[in-house]
Design a protein around this motif. Sequence first.
Motif, PDB file in Angstrom:
ATOM      1  N   LEU A 221       0.805  -1.220   0.000  1.00  0.00           N
ATOM      2  CA  LEU A 221       0.000   0.000   0.000  1.00  0.00           C
ATOM      3  C   LEU A 221       0.837   1.268   0.000  1.00  0.00           C
ATOM      4  CD1 LEU A 221      -2.856  -1.018   2.460  1.00  0.00           C
ATOM      5  CD2 LEU A 221      -2.902  -0.982  -0.038  1.00  0.00           C
ATOM      6  N   LYS A 222       2.135   1.160   0.282  1.00  0.00           N
ATOM      7  CA  LYS A 222       3.033   2.318   0.269  1.00  0.00           C
ATOM      8  C   LYS A 222       3.949   2.319  -0.954  1.00  0.00           C
ATOM      9  CE  LYS A 222       3.101   2.738   5.325  1.00  0.00           C
ATOM     10  NZ  LYS A 222       3.955   2.723   6.557  1.00  0.00           N
ATOM     11  N   THR A 223       3.671   1.426  -1.899  1.00  0.00           N
ATOM     12  CA  THR A 223       4.502   1.298  -3.090  1.00  0.00           C
ATOM     13  C   THR A 223       3.710   1.747  -4.316  1.00  0.00           C
ATOM     14  OG1 THR A 223       5.613  -0.617  -2.089  1.00  0.00           O
ATOM     15  CG2 THR A 223       5.909  -0.287  -4.473  1.00  0.00           C
ATOM     16  N   PRO A 224       4.132   2.799  -5.022  1.00  0.00           N
ATOM     17  CA  PRO A 224       3.392   3.296  -6.187  1.00  0.00           C
ATOM     18  C   PRO A 224       3.131   2.228  -7.245  1.00  0.00           C
ATOM     19  CG  PRO A 224       5.049   4.892  -5.524  1.00  0.00           C
ATOM     20  CD  PRO A 224       5.288   3.665  -4.694  1.00  0.00           C
ATOM     21  N   LEU A 225       4.084   1.313  -7.442  1.00  0.00           N
ATOM     22  CA  LEU A 225       3.923   0.263  -8.451  1.00  0.00           C
ATOM     23  C   LEU A 225       2.666  -0.549  -8.208  1.00  0.00           C
ATOM     24  CD1 LEU A 225       5.198  -1.385 -10.823  1.00  0.00           C
ATOM     25  CD2 LEU A 225       6.263  -2.822  -9.078  1.00  0.00           C
ATOM     26  N   PHE A 226       2.315  -0.757  -6.940  1.00  0.00           N
ATOM     27  CA  PHE A 226       1.144  -1.558  -6.602  1.00  0.00           C
ATOM     28  C   PHE A 226      -0.118  -0.942  -7.196  1.00  0.00           C
ATOM     29  CE2 PHE A 226      -2.464  -2.176  -3.656  1.00  0.00           C
ATOM     30  CZ  PHE A 226      -2.615  -3.553  -3.763  1.00  0.00           C
ATOM     31  N   TYR A 227      -0.267   0.366  -7.149  1.00  0.00           N
ATOM     32  CA  TYR A 227      -1.466   1.027  -7.666  1.00  0.00           C
ATOM     33  C   TYR A 227      -1.485   1.032  -9.192  1.00  0.00           C
ATOM     34  CZ  TYR A 227      -1.960   2.368  -2.819  1.00  0.00           C
ATOM     35  OH  TYR A 227      -2.083   2.329  -1.459  1.00  0.00           O
ATOM     36  N   ILE A 228      -0.308   1.073  -9.810  1.00  0.00           N
ATOM     37  CA  ILE A 228      -0.244   0.958 -11.263  1.00  0.00           C
ATOM     38  C   ILE A 228      -0.681  -0.451 -11.691  1.00  0.00           C
ATOM     39  CG2 ILE A 228       1.270   1.090 -13.283  1.00  0.00           C
ATOM     40  CD1 ILE A 228       0.737   3.765 -11.910  1.00  0.00           C
ATOM     41  N   TYR A 229      -0.289  -1.447 -10.895  1.00  0.00           N
ATOM     42  CA  TYR A 229      -0.764  -2.813 -11.145  1.00  0.00           C
ATOM     43  C   TYR A 229      -2.277  -2.869 -11.020  1.00  0.00           C
ATOM     44  CZ  TYR A 229      -2.427  -7.412  -9.959  1.00  0.00           C
ATOM     45  OH  TYR A 229      -3.194  -8.552  -9.912  1.00  0.00           O
ATOM     46  N   TRP A 230      -2.816  -2.243 -10.002  1.00  0.00           N
ATOM     47  CA  TRP A 230      -4.263  -2.263  -9.764  1.00  0.00           C
ATOM     48  C   TRP A 230      -5.044  -1.731 -10.953  1.00  0.00           C
ATOM     49  CZ3 TRP A 230      -6.491  -0.445  -4.383  1.00  0.00           C
ATOM     50  CH2 TRP A 230      -6.691  -1.572  -3.573  1.00  0.00           C
ATOM     51  N   ILE A 231      -4.547  -0.664 -11.599  1.00  0.00           N
ATOM     52  CA  ILE A 231      -5.241  -0.100 -12.761  1.00  0.00           C
ATOM     53  C   ILE A 231      -5.433  -1.169 -13.822  1.00  0.00           C
ATOM     54  CG2 ILE A 231      -5.051   1.537 -14.687  1.00  0.00           C
ATOM     55  CD1 ILE A 231      -3.551   3.412 -12.739  1.00  0.00           C
ATOM     56  N   TRP A 232      -4.358  -1.880 -14.122  1.00  0.00           N
ATOM     57  CA  TRP A 232      -4.429  -2.950 -15.124  1.00  0.00           C
ATOM     58  C   TRP A 232      -5.413  -4.037 -14.685  1.00  0.00           C
ATOM     59  CZ3 TRP A 232      -3.227  -8.123 -14.298  1.00  0.00           C
ATOM     60  CH2 TRP A 232      -3.180  -8.938 -15.436  1.00  0.00           C
ATOM     61  N   ALA A 233      -5.287  -4.481 -13.449  1.00  0.00           N
ATOM     62  CA  ALA A 233      -6.109  -5.584 -12.951  1.00  0.00           C
ATOM     63  C   ALA A 233      -7.590  -5.218 -12.926  1.00  0.00           C
ATOM     64  CB  ALA A 233      -5.644  -5.998 -11.559  1.00  0.00           C
ATOM     65  N   ASN A 352      -0.158  -9.414   1.265  1.00  0.00           N
ATOM     66  CA  ASN A 352       0.037  -8.754  -0.019  1.00  0.00           C
ATOM     67  C   ASN A 352      -0.760  -9.424  -1.135  1.00  0.00           C
ATOM     68  OD1 ASN A 352       1.840  -6.743   0.915  1.00  0.00           O
ATOM     69  ND2 ASN A 352       3.521  -8.205   0.900  1.00  0.00           N
ATOM     70  N   LEU A 353      -0.900 -10.740  -1.061  1.00  0.00           N
ATOM     71  CA  LEU A 353      -1.725 -11.444  -2.039  1.00  0.00           C
ATOM     72  C   LEU A 353      -3.176 -10.994  -1.937  1.00  0.00           C
ATOM     73  CD1 LEU A 353      -2.282 -13.666  -4.136  1.00  0.00           C
ATOM     74  CD2 LEU A 353      -2.450 -15.297  -2.242  1.00  0.00           C
ATOM     75  N   SER A 354      -3.671 -10.887  -0.716  1.00  0.00           N
ATOM     76  CA  SER A 354      -5.062 -10.455  -0.530  1.00  0.00           C
ATOM     77  C   SER A 354      -5.270  -9.038  -1.037  1.00  0.00           C
ATOM     78  CB  SER A 354      -5.455 -10.552   0.950  1.00  0.00           C
ATOM     79  OG  SER A 354      -4.733  -9.626   1.747  1.00  0.00           O
ATOM     80  N   LEU A 355      -4.265  -8.176  -0.870  1.00  0.00           N
ATOM     81  CA  LEU A 355      -4.374  -6.800  -1.360  1.00  0.00           C
ATOM     82  C   LEU A 355      -4.372  -6.759  -2.883  1.00  0.00           C
ATOM     83  CD1 LEU A 355      -2.003  -4.986   1.181  1.00  0.00           C
ATOM     84  CD2 LEU A 355      -4.509  -4.935   1.126  1.00  0.00           C
ATOM     85  N   CYS A 356      -3.538  -7.587  -3.497  1.00  0.00           N
ATOM     86  CA  CYS A 356      -3.531  -7.667  -4.966  1.00  0.00           C
ATOM     87  C   CYS A 356      -4.894  -8.113  -5.475  1.00  0.00           C
ATOM     88  CB  CYS A 356      -2.460  -8.644  -5.446  1.00  0.00           C
ATOM     89  SG  CYS A 356      -0.754  -8.053  -5.288  1.00  0.00           S
ATOM     90  N   ASN A 357      -5.483  -9.090  -4.808  1.00  0.00           N
ATOM     91  CA  ASN A 357      -6.774  -9.620  -5.243  1.00  0.00           C
ATOM     92  C   ASN A 357      -7.941  -8.699  -4.906  1.00  0.00           C
ATOM     93  OD1 ASN A 357      -6.017 -12.051  -6.510  1.00  0.00           O
ATOM     94  ND2 ASN A 357      -5.723 -13.043  -4.531  1.00  0.00           N
ATOM     95  N   PHE A 358      -7.695  -7.679  -4.091  1.00  0.00           N
ATOM     96  CA  PHE A 358      -8.769  -6.747  -3.747  1.00  0.00           C
ATOM     97  C   PHE A 358      -9.218  -5.953  -4.964  1.00  0.00           C
ATOM     98  CE2 PHE A 358     -11.157  -3.851  -1.039  1.00  0.00           C
ATOM     99  CZ  PHE A 358     -11.524  -4.698  -0.008  1.00  0.00           C
ATOM    100  N   ALA A 359      -8.430  -6.014  -6.030  1.00  0.00           N
ATOM    101  CA  ALA A 359      -8.831  -5.366  -7.288  1.00  0.00           C
ATOM    102  C   ALA A 359     -10.149  -5.936  -7.795  1.00  0.00           C
ATOM    103  CB  ALA A 359      -7.732  -5.541  -8.331  1.00  0.00           C
ATOM    104  N   ILE A 360     -10.489  -7.159  -7.369  1.00  0.00           N
ATOM    105  CA  ILE A 360     -11.748  -7.790  -7.783  1.00  0.00           C
ATOM    106  C   ILE A 360     -12.939  -6.929  -7.356  1.00  0.00           C
ATOM    107  CG2 ILE A 360     -13.249  -9.799  -7.447  1.00  0.00           C
ATOM    108  CD1 ILE A 360     -10.706 -11.476  -7.069  1.00  0.00           C
ATOM    109  N   VAL A 361     -12.870  -6.363  -6.149  1.00  0.00           N
ATOM    110  CA  VAL A 361     -13.963  -5.516  -5.663  1.00  0.00           C
ATOM    111  C   VAL A 361     -14.150  -4.319  -6.576  1.00  0.00           C
ATOM    112  CG1 VAL A 361     -14.717  -3.995  -3.802  1.00  0.00           C
ATOM    113  CG2 VAL A 361     -13.752  -6.229  -3.262  1.00  0.00           C
ATOM    114  N   PHE A 362     -13.044  -3.635  -6.887  1.00  0.00           N
ATOM    115  CA  PHE A 362     -13.137  -2.426  -7.703  1.00  0.00           C
ATOM    116  C   PHE A 362     -13.477  -2.756  -9.150  1.00  0.00           C
ATOM    117  CE2 PHE A 362     -10.217  -1.343  -4.201  1.00  0.00           C
ATOM    118  CZ  PHE A 362     -10.990  -0.355  -3.599  1.00  0.00           C
ATOM    119  N   GLY A 363     -13.013  -3.907  -9.648  1.00  0.00           N
ATOM    120  CA  GLY A 363     -13.405  -4.342 -10.985  1.00  0.00           C
ATOM    121  C   GLY A 363     -14.895  -4.609 -11.053  1.00  0.00           C
ATOM    122  N   SER A 364     -15.431  -5.220  -9.995  1.00  0.00           N
ATOM    123  CA  SER A 364     -16.867  -5.488  -9.927  1.00  0.00           C
ATOM    124  C   SER A 364     -17.659  -4.189  -9.887  1.00  0.00           C
ATOM    125  CB  SER A 364     -17.192  -6.328  -8.685  1.00  0.00           C
ATOM    126  OG  SER A 364     -16.498  -7.543  -8.694  1.00  0.00           O
TER     127      SER A 364
END
Length: 423
Positions: A221-233, A352-364
Amino acid sequence: MSEMAPAQIKSKRILYLVLSTVTLLFLGLIYAFSMFAAPMCAAFGLEKSAVGLTFNIMMITFCLGAVLGSQIEKAIGVKGAIIVAAIMFAVGFIGTGLFAYGNIIALYLFYGIICGLGVGIGYNCVIATTNVWFPDKVGLSSGILMMGFGLGSLILGTLSVNLANGFGLGNVLIAVGIVSAIVIGLEGVVIKRPPSNIVTAMAPEKATGSSYDPADEDSALKTPLFYIYWIWAIIVIAIGLATIGNCASDAQSVGWDAGFATLLVGLVSVLNGVGRVLVGIIYDKTNVKVTMVIDGVVAFIAATCIIAAFTMGIPALYVVGAFCCGFCYGGVPVVASAFGRQRFGAKNYPLNLSLCNFAIVFGSLLNVALQAIVGTDARVMTFTILAVMAIIAVLDAAIPFSKMFNRDQELLEKRRLAHKEIK
């Protein structure tokens, strides 16, 4: 766990991979809700629109359960967390079978909330624990595990619905809860964390000569790359859900009969499962950047084929688009599990895996918002917007994500070398 010989590790991890895949097959049953929805309306006397909300509740609680699971595992260990998941899964299905008759709140509570949380807890713990046994093949192991999860609805969901025709939906749901709890609980009893020499033994080229991994120190959550990944996901997930959630009705709209439309739903699930293995192999053979670009391109092809099917009246193009959609949607959790391990290390991998997969909520939510804005029947406009967003996802993976990922890897290597010099 103490050190083990490579031969011992290989036999252990194959056993764990097989058992974990079977466990995820049962946990993936919760995604059979699309198959259960109509029988639930008929058997429980509930309105279709009210029952449909259960799936959205489940998606949100699944993601929350994954985050919760990482904390439960910290507190009571992998075994305890998976057994908690087994109990919650059983309570959810049994409770639905006993109390959902004429009671939509009971359906929301047991299937939507309790089952969703239980699956999230179990999913996160099983994948996080099993993947660490495969430092040399994290993409392949992720793909096989995700295939099991993706095929749960097709294999066990279809079986359950067929059995419900003869034994009653309530009785089948109770039986599913009991059998699944036994399988999931067995996983909790058997599986263990890998030995301390897992990286040295199985992936010596990645060994640093010490247990220090600078990636363990970074917070997602403190790493900018993570949010760039989220956009794609988020974009790829929205495209997948827009197709998977309306596959049968859309297929009939472009000209397929009801029988083939139903079959197509199952075939898309198969492509979802197969795609997870293929994406895992691509990840291992290339890298996360290439994998994300390829998956994004497939998402764009999916959207454009579906647009063409509606506008040109070519039903076969819808099948191609639906297959591509199953493939790209299945690739997201594989990338999430592999990327979360590679970039943020093993120490806090479950969280960190659960945070990566949290993109499912926002995708939904993105998918729901889009359909609310353009209308549920405006399928061409919906997929036109999603096709544009797919281009954004590809560019996101190819440019900012790639550059930031390379930079982060260089910084991690500098920190690793600095630590080695201090030692």
